[in-house]
Design an enzyme around this catalytic site. Structure first.
Site, PDB file in Angstrom:
ATOM      1  N   CYS A  12      -2.863   6.860  -5.177  1.00 24.50           N
ATOM      2  CA  CYS A  12      -2.732   5.468  -5.067  1.00 24.50           C
ATOM      3  C   CYS A  12      -1.309   5.243  -5.429  1.00 24.50           C
ATOM      4  O   CYS A  12      -0.921   4.941  -6.718  1.00 24.50           O
ATOM      5  CB  CYS A  12      -3.730   4.742  -5.902  1.00 24.50           C
ATOM      6  SG  CYS A  12      -3.556   3.118  -5.340  1.00 24.50           S
ATOM      7  N   GLY A  13      -0.355   4.713  -4.729  1.00 22.18           N
ATOM      8  CA  GLY A  13       1.068   4.361  -4.866  1.00 22.18           C
ATOM      9  C   GLY A  13       1.217   3.006  -5.670  1.00 22.18           C
ATOM     10  O   GLY A  13       1.842   3.265  -6.651  1.00 22.18           O
TER      11      GLY A  13
ATOM     12  N   HIS B 204       0.210   4.751  -0.287  1.00 18.81           N
ATOM     13  CA  HIS B 204      -0.140   5.721   0.614  1.00 18.81           C
ATOM     14  C   HIS B 204       0.261   5.382   2.063  1.00 18.81           C
ATOM     15  O   HIS B 204       0.748   6.581   2.784  1.00 18.81           O
ATOM     16  CB  HIS B 204      -1.559   6.278   0.342  1.00 18.81           C
ATOM     17  CG  HIS B 204      -2.592   5.567   1.143  1.00 18.81           C
ATOM     18  ND1 HIS B 204      -3.331   4.466   0.804  1.00 18.81           N
ATOM     19  CD2 HIS B 204      -2.899   5.923   2.659  1.00 18.81           C
ATOM     20  CE1 HIS B 204      -4.039   4.065   1.870  1.00 18.81           C
ATOM     21  NE2 HIS B 204      -3.742   5.154   2.960  1.00 18.81           N
TER      22      HIS B 204
ATOM     23  N   CYS C 263       0.737  -1.074  -0.109  1.00 19.83           N
ATOM     24  CA  CYS C 263      -0.047   0.104   0.061  1.00 19.83           C
ATOM     25  C   CYS C 263       0.806   1.195   0.130  1.00 19.83           C
ATOM     26  O   CYS C 263       1.578   1.418   1.042  1.00 19.83           O
ATOM     27  CB  CYS C 263      -0.995  -0.138   1.337  1.00 19.83           C
ATOM     28  SG  CYS C 263      -2.106   1.300   1.067  1.00 19.83           S
TER      29      CYS C 263
END
Ligand code: PYC
Length: 322
Positions: free
Chosen positions: A245-246, A94, A92
């Site tokens: 969104c990383g 962020h 994830c």
């Protein structure tokens, strides 16, 4: 496991809840030990009481939990397991940025670059002098180009299936003739229709995370003059990502690279559904690319969790008969 202390932050609008041990440090268990305890049929499964820590009424729907574990190798800073109210995530982006900002807030910031273990591979993080946090992600790659998803309302959505630490279906409406993002409600309905189409058709991706395509990324022309594109990302818990969104940006970089639309080391500025920005580049690594993503996070709260055994929403949903 003693999960007691928490620190909340948001990364470019998307919330993260970092979960610490009783003493405010890392969990005593390593990530492999947590995964061994929390698995069913070989797949990770987060217990309901822990899923509830990022669900209503304890947290905003979009919250992602980040459980910080003791490193399993001396070269790593820590391990981390991410989940949202529905299920564990692979990586994830962020929440990785939120975690590093949180460690800095606690006086535990890594000096220079540091390795963090995730269940889909190591990532490298760095707190930059300008306050932004950058991470080098797990390798990203395209599984399939121009896949058609049949929509229940008629027609198809065409897109690439790509890995960026989670699997994404990337539907593009960008470029000079592309459209702008509509309201959040309209894009949420459209992204949900695509996700239902993916499920109905039984579409799967490569071996990572069991091939589950659980994120849908819609790409639009940007609303900001300093951005290259805007996205709207539907997450597996039915909410949309407020940050760019990383992992989605990473999957997109793999797609752009494979299509010859973005050169190695060239800067990509990704605008989110709410107008915030991540800056990203990639380097090539065989058939994959290694994305580097940077953004800002802000600490919003810290405290202790209270587990009231009489609370009907202790496991997320309201469980009293009505
Ligand atoms: O930033 O990678 C990300 C992410 C995934 C789900 C929500 N945010």
């Amino acid at each position: 496991m003693q999960i007691r202390r928490f620190v909340d932050s948001h990364t470019e609008g998307e919330p993260t809840r970092v979960l610490l041990a009783d003493d405010g440090g890392f969990q005593r268990e390593t990530l492999p030990e947590v995964l061994a305890a929390w698995s069913r049929g070989g797949a990770p499964e987060v217990p309901a009481v822990h899923l509830a820590l990022c669900a209503n009424p304890r947290a905003a729907d979009a919250t992602v939990c980040a459980l910080v574990c003791r490193p399993s190798r001396p070269t790593a800073l820590c391990g981390v397991l991410f989940w949202n109210a529905a299920a564990p995530l692979g990586m994830c982006g962020h929440a990785t940025i939120g975690l590093v900002r949180t460690l800095a807030h606690l006086g535990m910031a890594p000096a220079g670059r540091a390795t963090i273990e995730t269940r889909v591979g190591d990532v490298t993080v760095e707190l930059r002098p300008d306050g932004r946090v950058a991470f080098e992600n797990v390798p990203a790659r395209v599984h399939a180009h121009d896949v058609e998803v049949v929509l229940e309302q008629g027609g198809v959505a065409r897109g690439d299936i790509a890995w960026g630490g989670n699997w994404f279906f990337i539907a593009r409406h960008d470029g000079a003739k592309g459209r702008a993002m509509r309201s959040h409600a309209e894009e949420l309905a459209y992204a949900n229709a695509i996700a239902r189409g993916i499920a109905r058709m039984g579409l799967r991706a490569g071996p990572e995370n069991g091939g589950l395509i659980d994120h849908t990324l819609l790409l639009f022309r940007p609303s900001r003059p300093d951005a290259d594109a805007r996205n709207f990302v539907l997450c597996p818990n039915g909410t949309f990502d407020r940050s760019p969104c990383g992992t989605g940006t990473s999957a997109l970089l793999a797609s752009l690279a494979a299509r010859g639309e973005l050169a190695e080391h060239a800067r990509w500025r990704q605008e989110s559904a709410i107008g915030s920005i991540f800056e990203a580049t990639y380097r090539r690594a065989g058939d994959a690319v290694v994305p580097a993503v940077a953004g800002r996070a802000f600490v919003t709260a810290e405290g202790s969790l209270v587990a009231d055994t009489t609370d009907p929403s202790r496991e997320g949903a309201w469980t009293e008969p009505h």
